[in-house]
Each structure stands twice: as structure tokens, then as C-alpha cells.
Design a protein around this motif. Structure first.
Motif, mmCIF file in Angstrom:
data_model
loop_
_atom_site.group_PDB
_atom_site.id
_atom_site.type_symbol
_atom_site.label_atom_id
_atom_site.label_comp_id
_atom_site.label_asym_id
_atom_site.label_seq_id
_atom_site.Cartn_x
_atom_site.Cartn_y
_atom_site.Cartn_z
ATOM 1 N N ALA A 55 0.827 -1.210 0.000
ATOM 2 C CA ALA A 55 0.000 0.000 0.000
ATOM 3 C C ALA A 55 0.863 1.262 0.000
ATOM 4 C CB ALA A 55 -0.932 -0.002 1.210
ATOM 5 N N GLY A 105 -2.926 4.607 -5.387
ATOM 6 C CA GLY A 105 -3.815 4.549 -4.228
ATOM 7 C C GLY A 105 -4.800 3.403 -4.297
ATOM 8 N N THR A 145 -5.694 -0.377 -0.124
ATOM 9 C CA THR A 145 -6.102 0.209 1.148
ATOM 10 C C THR A 145 -6.409 -0.905 2.144
ATOM 11 O OG1 THR A 145 -8.399 0.322 0.392
ATOM 12 C CG2 THR A 145 -7.072 2.316 0.117
ATOM 13 N N GLN A 146 -6.387 -0.546 3.419
ATOM 14 C CA GLN A 146 -6.659 -1.510 4.472
ATOM 15 C C GLN A 146 -8.120 -1.424 4.887
ATOM 16 O OE1 GLN A 146 -4.413 -0.876 8.116
ATOM 17 N NE2 GLN A 146 -4.161 -3.084 8.372
ATOM 18 N N ASN A 147 -8.787 -2.567 4.921
ATOM 19 C CA ASN A 147 -10.192 -2.571 5.331
ATOM 20 C C ASN A 147 -10.285 -2.577 6.865
ATOM 21 O OD1 ASN A 147 -10.042 -5.262 6.260
ATOM 22 N ND2 ASN A 147 -11.083 -6.108 4.480
ATOM 23 N N TYR A 155 -5.336 -5.805 3.659
ATOM 24 C CA TYR A 155 -5.050 -4.890 2.558
ATOM 25 C C TYR A 155 -5.711 -5.424 1.295
ATOM 26 C CZ TYR A 155 -1.956 -2.223 5.460
ATOM 27 O OH TYR A 155 -1.470 -1.412 6.451
#
Length: 128
Positions: free
Chosen positions: A59, A65, A68-70, A75
Motif C-alpha cells: 500500500a 492509491g 487500502t486496508q479494510n 489490505y
């Protein structure tokens, strides 16, 4: 944090059922290079599963972009934003990100398909 893990002290027999399950689920074919889990030779000469440790290095280098991390700590790659540049795969310490011939990259999403496929029951999804 939710992630795939290898149970400590477990022996892998390198049957590749986890690799098969992953590549079949996401690419509809058995292809070792299209699996987000890899089996490599361990230091002791045995087989060792390599899994995503959800470290986030991918990331950090993603200029688009797309990674992303939930909320569960996994990730995820937004396929619509991914440019397929491969920078994430280059920095992956476990070498388990899948480059898809110029298409979007794939990575482990801790879905558990490989866990169910492992006849040795050495894989698990853990929440930390």
C-alpha cells in the motif's frame, strides 16, 4: 487484524492443494504463478507455505492509491484503480502478490479458500 497464518510446528507436504484452490477461485485455472499462496523449500529441506502477512508495504508504494486496508486489517486492491505497474509485487517481502499480464495485481484477502483445501490442516485464518 484478520490474516492467513501457518500453524506453528506444522509440516507442509507440498501437495499444492492450497495453491490450486487459490488460483482456481480467482483465475479459474490451476497455475502456480496465479496463486496468492506459494510453497517454497524451507531451510530444513521441507516445504514451507509463504502467505501474505498484511504488512502494508504494498500500500505504501502504490502510487495509484489502489491498495487500502479494510476495517479488519486486510489490505485490498481496488482493481479499477490498479495500473498493473508491479511496484507492490516488487516490495512484497513474502513474494505472494500476483502480477496478471499487465492487468491488476492480486493479493491474499484472507478468504480462507486455501485453509479449507489443505489436507494437513496447517493453514488458518486468525484475528489478532
Amino acid at each position: 487484524m484478520k490474516k492467513l497464518s501457518v500453524k506453528k510446528g506444522s509440516a507442509c507436504m507440498a501437495c499444492l492443494e492450497c495453491v490450486r484452490a487459490c488460483s482456481q477461485a480467482f483465475y479459474k485455472e490451476f497455475h502456480q504463478d496465479k496463486s496468492c499462496i506459494q510453497i517454497v523449500a524451507g531451510k530444513d529441506g521441507g516445504a514451507k507455505p509463504m502467505v501474505c502477512i498484511q504488512c502494508g508495504k504494498c500500500a505504501k508504494v502504490c502510487e495509484a492509491g489502489a491498495i487500502t486496508q479494510n476495517p479488519k486489517g486486510v489490505y485490498m486492491i481496488n482493481k479499477k484503480l490498479c495500473t498493473g505497474c508491479g511496484k507492490c509485487a516488487e516490495v512484497c517481502p513474502m513474494h505472494v502478490m500476483v502480477q496478471n499480464d499487465g492487468g491488476p495485481t492480486s493479493k491474499c484477502i484472507a478468504c480462507g479458500i486455501c485453509v479449507k483445501a489443505c489436507p494437513m490442516e496447517i493453514l488458518e485464518i486468525v484475528e489478532k
